[in-house]
Design a protein around this motif. Structure first.
Motif, short mmCIF file in Angstrom:
data_model
loop_
_atom_site.label_atom_id
_atom_site.label_comp_id
_atom_site.label_asym_id
_atom_site.label_seq_id
_atom_site.Cartn_x
_atom_site.Cartn_y
_atom_site.Cartn_z
N TYR A 302 17.18 -32.13 43.91
CA TYR A 302 17.08 -33.03 42.63
C TYR A 302 16.32 -33.84 43.42
O TYR A 302 15.53 -33.67 44.59
CB TYR A 302 18.76 -33.74 43.67
N LEU A 309 20.16 -28.38 42.28
CA LEU A 309 20.96 -28.39 40.67
C LEU A 309 20.53 -26.69 40.38
O LEU A 309 20.14 -26.22 40.39
CB LEU A 309 20.48 -29.12 39.94
N ARG A 322 26.36 -28.14 41.63
CA ARG A 322 25.58 -29.05 42.33
C ARG A 322 25.58 -28.28 43.84
O ARG A 322 27.00 -28.14 44.23
CB ARG A 322 26.01 -30.16 42.09
N ALA A 345 17.71 -32.57 36.87
CA ALA A 345 17.94 -33.82 37.65
C ALA A 345 17.57 -35.11 37.38
O ALA A 345 16.52 -35.37 37.68
CB ALA A 345 19.27 -33.45 39.00
#
Length: 638
Positions: A302, A309, A322, A345
């Motif tokens: 991220y 991710l 996640r 992301a």
């Protein structure tokens, strides 16, 4: 940036070194299904659905600048040729950044969002230089003018706006990696050189560390990792191929996006499939995520480094999660059933992803809701869903995906559409090519043979030394199922594919001459020895790995795996299309095969076009599909 074909997170592996799927088949087309044909205005001929799937404007997943997230770069065919587009999200303005007759798909945004870097080759030959232009528009310039043209071997740009790590591959030098200070007047410094294939993995957030994937051990299918300082001195090494009889690969997924953070996210195969782990290159500590997911797993950070991710690919479908490194919690991100072929992301935590299924054209969606990027104009019609088939084969269960016209019962004329790579796989994703066959009354069978990704390391690695022959054993097993199940008419069977799929087509009609009614091969390997000598250096390394040496060292293996060896046994009419500038499946070796067909008076047709490994021009791609459909119509028994 290359437009995805919808095959999942592992596909980038074959982009670097394999003969991946050729051309653009409409797999990234956004839109909603619509039935039938569109009548033309004032008597203009209607555009059939199969053609609309290629013509409908489509977009790739946008990349965005790390330090200027409102600035994005994406690929689109809006003008009829795939080109790079700049997108200012703050104002909504979009601008076509590249304009070349044969298209452009390889591009990168600098982290500050100030520059678009794009790779400039000659008509698809993949040999060229990096150029750049201001994000807001302006003239192109040579990005690193002191570097001679080459095949690309990775690129990483620094957040300081000046640093570039440029990977190059040439027949003379193998792989070299250079550190350039753009605009400084200083000559680029060579920080890595080796005869075997290698590539730039990533540049750390603060620009002090450079991750390199290399195959100095000689196995182009399984990379080791080295981390360098900007002066080229080594910081750390990680090589899972050492000391074992089973070779395992590693890949760079990215440095943590935090200044001074020495953690590198990598992919490994230690449990027989691709999984991520975090490697601190300063301390050597490895943090195994050990995610409880059955298929191949990839990941990226991220933007704030607070999580990962995760992309999970399993049995031709994919999903997103996640992962929280502190709590070690894995949370599913809701996406529709089908294939996520790319995801990113955003700084606000939303995830943008490119999704499709075999029935529904793809679109760039967001977990924040809605479609992110929806080009105006014609919307692509949908197609029919895939059915999953599992067939017992000589090396284990084989997964195949089947599509057939709505309301039909067998036996049907059936197309075995074989994917390229070979380290690739067919998935439940939208593809205009198979949909065109279905529209014309054919069943389509796609086989994830041994060598395909997504079914574990052993399945992918199984084709070594008996290259081509192993894959065809699996295809033959699925062929027998298709006939026995009543799906396929044994007198109307087409073997087709592009790139490695084209190679398997020519090898198949030669080694299994009574099994196939027609062969239709696009950009194939046809004469393996000549192909080896003419192809780009990275593919030579791959072929040495697959076959265990060069044509001079293992001539019997090259002979056994070459379609040219069996050309005199071919009974089926054969259609071949080829790009005259193709560096992966070069034209001379195809001409050698065609001359042998001609000398026998065998039924065949050849179409050569001015491009490389497939075409980025929509009209050209439609022409190729039309020629293939016409060849089948004329030569298949009624």
């Amino acid at each position: 940036m290359t437009e995805s074909n919808g095959n999942g997170a592992q596909d980038r592996r074959s982009e670097r070194s394999g003969r991946g799927p050729a051309g653009q088949d409409g797999s990234a087309a956004p839109g909603t299904p619509e039935a039938g044909r569109t009548a033309g205005a004032q008597g203009t001929p209607a555009v059939p659905d199969w053609e609309k799937r290629f013509r409908a404007p489509r977009v790739s997943l946008p990349d965005w600048a790390e330090d200027a997230p409102d600035r994005s770069l994406f690929v689109s065919n809006a003008t009829g040729t795939y080109e790079l587009y700049a997108w200012d999200r703050a104002s909504g303005a979009q601008r076509q950044a590249t304009h070349r007759p044969n298209g452009t798909t390889d591009g990168v945004l600098s982290p500050d969002g100030a520059w678009i870097w794009w790779f400039d080759d000659k008509d698809g030959d993949e040999f060229g230089v990096w150029r750049r232009q201001p994000f807001t528009g302006g003239p192109d310039e040579a990005a690193v003018p002191d570097l001679e043209p080459s095949y690309p071997a990775g690129l990483a740009l620094g957040r300081d706006g000046r640093t570039a790590v440029v990977g190059r591959s040439t027949d003379e030098d193998g792989t070299t990696i250079h550190l350039a200070r753009v605009g400084s007047g200083e000559a680029p410094a060579e920080i890595y050189r080796h005869r075997e294939s290698a590539g730039v993995g990533d540049l750390s957030h603060d620009g002090t560390l450079i991750a390199v994937e290399h195959t100095e051990h000689g196995d182009a299918m399984h990379s080791a990792l080295r981390v360098l300082r900007p002066d080229g001195t080594a910081v750390a090494e990680l090589d899972d191929t050492k000391g074992g009889t089973v070779e395992l690969g590693l890949e760079v997924l990215g440095f943590a996006p935090v200044d001074g953070d020495t953690r590198l996210l990598i992919g490994h195969q230690r449990r027989g499939r691709w999984e991520p782990l975090v490697w601190d290159v300063a301390t050597g500590e490895e943090t195994d995520l050990a995610l409880d997911l059955p298929g191949d797993v990839s990941a990226e950070w991220y933007p704030d480094g607070s999580g990962l991710l995760v992309a999970h690919s399993f049995e031709a479908r994919s999903e997103l999660f996640r992962y929280d490194p502190v709590s070690r919690e894995l949370t599913r991100i809701a996406t529709p059933p089908g294939t996520v072929s790319g995801a990113s992301a955003r700084p606000d935590g939303a995830v943008e992803y490119l999704w499709s299924s075999a029935a529904e054209p793809s679109a760039v969606r967001s977990t924040a809701g809605g479609v992110v990027l929806d080009p105006p104009g014609m919307k692509s019609p949908g197609s029919v869903p895939v059915e999953d088939v599992w067939v017992e084969g000589p090396g284990g269960r084989i997964h195949a995906l089947v599509q057939k016209p709505v309301g039909t019962t067998g036996p049907l004329p059936t197309v075995f559409d074989i994917h390229g790579g070979p380290t690739w796989h067919d998935s439940d994703s939208f593809a205009a090519g198979p949909a065109a066959w279905v529209d014309h009354g054919y069943a389509v069978v796609r086989v994830n043979y041994r060598g395909s990704t997504g079914y574990g390391r052993a399945w992918t690695d199984a084709l070594k030394h008996r290259v081509g022959l192993i894959e065809l054993e699996d295809i033959a097993a699925v062929r027998e199922w298709a006939i026995a199940s009543g799906l396929a008419d044994p007198e109307r069977l087409i073997l087709t594919g592009g790139s490695w799929g084209g190679y398997l087509t020519l090898l198949g009609v030669g080694t299994q001459p009574d099994a196939w009614t027609l062969g239709i091969a696009a950009v194939p390997v046809a004469d393996y020895v000549t192909a080896y000598h003419d192809e780009m250096e990275a593919l030579k390394a791959m072929d040495r790995t697959l076959l265990g040496g060069t044509p001079e060292e293992v001539p019997e293996r090259f002979e056994a795996s070459s379609p040219l060896t069996y050309v005199d046994q071919v009974k089926a009419p054969v259609y071949i299309s080829a790009g005259v500038n193709d560096p992966r499946c070069p034209i001379r070796q195809i001409d050698n095969y065609v001359k042998r067909l001609e000398s026998r008076g065998a039924v065949h047709e050849v179409y050569r076009y001015d491009a490389g490994h497939g075409s980025l021009v929509v009209d050209e791609r439609i022409k190729q599909v039309r020629l293939e459909l016409d060849f089948a119509e004329r030569h298949l028994p009624k």
